[in-house]
Design an enzyme around this catalytic site. Structure first.
Site, PDB file in Angstrom:
ATOM      1  N   GLU A 153       0.781  -1.152  -0.116  1.00 52.70           N
ATOM      2  CA  GLU A 153       0.209   0.012   0.103  1.00 52.70           C
ATOM      3  C   GLU A 153       0.950   1.325   0.035  1.00 52.70           C
ATOM      4  O   GLU A 153       1.646   1.674   1.101  1.00 52.70           O
ATOM      5  CB  GLU A 153      -0.860   0.025   1.423  1.00 52.70           C
ATOM      6  CG  GLU A 153      -1.679   1.070   1.171  1.00 52.70           C
ATOM      7  CD  GLU A 153      -2.523   1.182   2.856  1.00 52.70           C
ATOM      8  OE1 GLU A 153      -2.710   2.473   3.096  1.00 52.70           O
ATOM      9  OE2 GLU A 153      -2.884   0.155   3.288  1.00 52.70           O
TER      10      GLU A 153
ATOM     11  N   LYS B  24     -10.947  -1.472   6.834  1.00 54.93           N
ATOM     12  CA  LYS B  24      -9.854  -1.434   7.503  1.00 54.93           C
ATOM     13  C   LYS B  24     -10.132  -0.850   8.939  1.00 54.93           C
ATOM     14  O   LYS B  24     -10.594   0.254   9.169  1.00 54.93           O
ATOM     15  CB  LYS B  24      -8.847  -0.359   6.923  1.00 54.93           C
ATOM     16  CG  LYS B  24      -7.587  -0.030   7.672  1.00 54.93           C
ATOM     17  CD  LYS B  24      -6.794   1.120   6.681  1.00 54.93           C
ATOM     18  CE  LYS B  24      -6.676   2.340   7.287  1.00 54.93           C
ATOM     19  NZ  LYS B  24      -5.465   3.099   6.883  1.00 54.93           N
TER      20      LYS B  24
END
Length: 203
Positions: free
Chosen positions: A38, A126
């Site tokens: 990421e 998340k």
């Protein structure tokens, strides 16, 4: 992409002062067996970095993080980002991702936010910041909402990773606990440890 991220079990959250530092981290992660990367918007000119990583590292699953609005999501997806991660939930980002066929992992804290994210068609959230809640929170959430896929970020370390998986997470996001390991070689070795530990937990 969702099943790929779940299969990997770990996403490296990369923050860096520039491209050279970021690429050092990318190499260390890939050499250590962490494929899901990421790249965050806190890296200067991250959109160009996405193009570079996509071109030069075929194995990498490249996502974009710290996405705050639709334009940021669109620019990163057009550059090649395969998944989008936010610190919170954004309707605008959710809509852009849906339109462009890319999965969105919104940051959620409360059960209400998780329910809203699911309602908007997002399968994985998340949990952020993870260390504020701890692993038991995952188990508590999954009791009434068993189908939600949760990726905690913030507070996941090599010492507590088994606890998170035991409570039912689909994968974990790791940032400072990985990149503060020391040299690039140290980061690579710790990445290997993370990957091995997840394999062991799952078997």
């Amino acid at each position: 992409m969702l099943s790929k991220l779940k299969k990997e079990g770990i996403v490296a959250v990369i923050r860096a002062k520039g491209h050279e530092e970021a690429l050092g981290y990318v190499n260390a992660c890939l050499n250590g067996g962490i494929k899901a990367l990421e790249l965050t918007y806190t890296i200067p000119n991250v959109v160009e970095l996405i193009k570079e990583v996509k071109k030069n590292y075929e194995d990498a699953l490249v996502g974009i993080g710290s996405v705050l609005n639709g334009k940021m999501a669109k620019d990163a997806i057009e550059a090649g980002a395969e998944y989008v991660v936010s610190p919170g939930f954004s309707d605008e980002v959710s809509d852009i991702c849906k339109e462009l066929g890319v999965i969105y992992l919104p940051g959620c804290m409360t059960v209400t936010e998780i329910m809203y994210a699911l309602e908007k068609g997002n399968k994985m959230v998340k949990l952020f910041p993870g260390d504020v809640f701890g692993a038991k929170y995952v188990k508590a959430v999954k009791a009434p909402i068993p189908h939600v896929e949760i990726m905690p970020t913030g507070g996941v370390s090599i010492d507590n990773i088994d606890e998170w998986f035991k409570m039912g997470v689909s994968c974990v996001g790791v940032g400072s606990s990985l990149f503060n390991a020391g040299s690039l070689k140290d980061i690579e070795n710790l990445a290997k440890e993370f990957v091995n530990k997840i394999e062991k937990i799952r078997s």
